[in-house]
Design a protein around this motif. Structure first.
Motif, mmCIF file in Angstrom:
data_model
loop_
_atom_site.group_PDB
_atom_site.id
_atom_site.type_symbol
_atom_site.label_atom_id
_atom_site.label_comp_id
_atom_site.label_asym_id
_atom_site.label_seq_id
_atom_site.Cartn_x
_atom_site.Cartn_y
_atom_site.Cartn_z
ATOM 1 N N TRP A 203 0.701 -1.051 0.149
ATOM 2 C CA TRP A 203 -0.224 0.453 0.291
ATOM 3 C C TRP A 203 0.636 1.494 -0.045
ATOM 4 O O TRP A 203 2.116 1.277 0.930
ATOM 5 C CB TRP A 203 -0.493 0.071 1.257
ATOM 6 N N GLU A 204 0.208 2.313 -0.803
ATOM 7 C CA GLU A 204 1.173 3.591 -0.633
ATOM 8 C C GLU A 204 2.641 3.536 -1.161
ATOM 9 O O GLU A 204 3.489 4.811 -0.738
ATOM 10 C CB GLU A 204 1.059 3.897 1.238
ATOM 11 N N GLY A 205 2.808 2.086 -2.290
ATOM 12 C CA GLY A 205 4.434 2.302 -2.358
ATOM 13 C C GLY A 205 3.841 2.881 -3.844
ATOM 14 O O GLY A 205 3.573 2.460 -4.479
ATOM 15 N N LEU B 251 -0.372 -4.482 -11.331
ATOM 16 C CA LEU B 251 -0.446 -2.711 -11.217
ATOM 17 C C LEU B 251 -2.142 -2.671 -11.247
ATOM 18 O O LEU B 251 -2.256 -2.348 -12.567
ATOM 19 C CB LEU B 251 0.471 -2.602 -12.567
ATOM 20 N N ALA B 252 -2.176 -2.461 -10.425
ATOM 21 C CA ALA B 252 -3.143 -1.088 -9.997
ATOM 22 C C ALA B 252 -2.840 -0.170 -9.948
ATOM 23 O O ALA B 252 -3.276 0.675 -8.592
ATOM 24 C CB ALA B 252 -4.256 -1.957 -7.915
ATOM 25 N N HIS C 118 -5.507 6.439 -11.249
ATOM 26 C CA HIS C 118 -5.707 7.995 -12.238
ATOM 27 C C HIS C 118 -4.609 7.795 -13.095
ATOM 28 O O HIS C 118 -4.575 8.565 -13.557
ATOM 29 C CB HIS C 118 -6.544 8.352 -11.819
ATOM 30 N N SER C 119 -3.549 7.578 -12.123
ATOM 31 C CA SER C 119 -2.041 8.640 -12.043
ATOM 32 C C SER C 119 -1.267 8.143 -12.715
ATOM 33 O O SER C 119 0.147 6.880 -12.053
ATOM 34 C CB SER C 119 -1.579 8.815 -10.716
ATOM 35 N N CYS C 120 -1.080 7.360 -13.777
ATOM 36 C CA CYS C 120 -0.408 6.284 -14.106
ATOM 37 C C CYS C 120 0.589 6.337 -15.630
ATOM 38 O O CYS C 120 0.986 5.163 -16.345
ATOM 39 C CB CYS C 120 -0.976 4.852 -13.537
ATOM 40 N N ARG C 121 0.386 7.830 -16.046
ATOM 41 C CA ARG C 121 0.985 7.745 -17.215
ATOM 42 C C ARG C 121 2.264 7.554 -17.600
ATOM 43 O O ARG C 121 2.840 6.687 -18.467
ATOM 44 C CB ARG C 121 0.589 9.158 -18.031
#
Length: 142
Positions: A63-65, A95-96, A99-102
Motif C-alpha cells: 500500500w502507498e508504494g 499493477l493497480a 488514475h495517475s499512471c501515465r
C-alpha cells in the motif's frame, strides 16, 4: 453495490465473476436477478475475503508504494522497483495503477510490453463520512 456489464449478463466471464462473488459472501440472488445488486455494506467484507484468499495463495499487497520502474528479465516483467529503492521480484506483477499512471504506461511501452484494451473492468464507489473528508482536506481547521 450495483453490478453492471456491457458484455452480456450470461457470458461465461460474467457468470464466473458472479459465482466468485457469491463464493466470497455475495447474496445468491445475484446469479438470477436481472439487475444484480451486492449492497454497498457487503463490499468491505467481500474485498477482505478476496484479499485473504490472495494472501493465502502467496500474493503480497504493497500500500502507498510508488513504482519507480519496472524490472525486466528474459523478456518478461520480473518485478518492480519502488521509489524508496526497494526491489520486489515476482513471477507475476499486477499493477493497480489508479488514475495517475501515465509514466508507468510509457515504461510498459518502452519495455516492449504489448498493451491492449480489455472489454471487462471492475470499479467500486467508496463513500466517506463528511467529517473524515473535512479533516483530510482542512486538517485542524475542519
Amino acid at each position: 453495490g450495483k453490478l453492471t456489464t456491457r458484455i452480456g449478463r450470461n457470458s461465461n466471464e460474467v457468470r464466473e465473476v458472479l459465482k466468485t462473488l457469491v463464493h466470497f459472501g455475495a447474496p445468491d440472488r445475484i446469479l438470477v436477478d436481472g439487475k444484480p445488486h451486492l449492497g454497498t455494506d457487503n463490499l468491505v467484507r467481500l474485498l477482505k475475503g478476496f484479499r485473504e484468499e490472495l494472501v493465502s495463495l502467496g500474493a503480497v499487497f504493497k500500500w502507498e508504494g510508488r513504482v519507480e520502474s519496472l524490472m525486466k528479465t528474459d523478456g518478461h516483467i520480473s518485478g518492480v522497483r519502488l521509489a524508496g529503492g526497494e526491489e520486489i521480484c515476482a513471477d507475476a506483477v499486477i499493477l493497480a495503477t489508479g488514475h495517475s499512471c501515465r509514466e508507468l504506461y510509457h515504461q510498459l511501452h518502452d519495455l516492449g510490453v504489448r498493451l491492449e484494451p480489455k472489454d471487462f473492468a471492475v470499479g467500486f464507489r467508496i463513500e466517506h463520512p463528511q467529517p473524515l473528508i473535512n479533516r483530510a482536506q482542512y486538517g485542524e481547521y475542519a
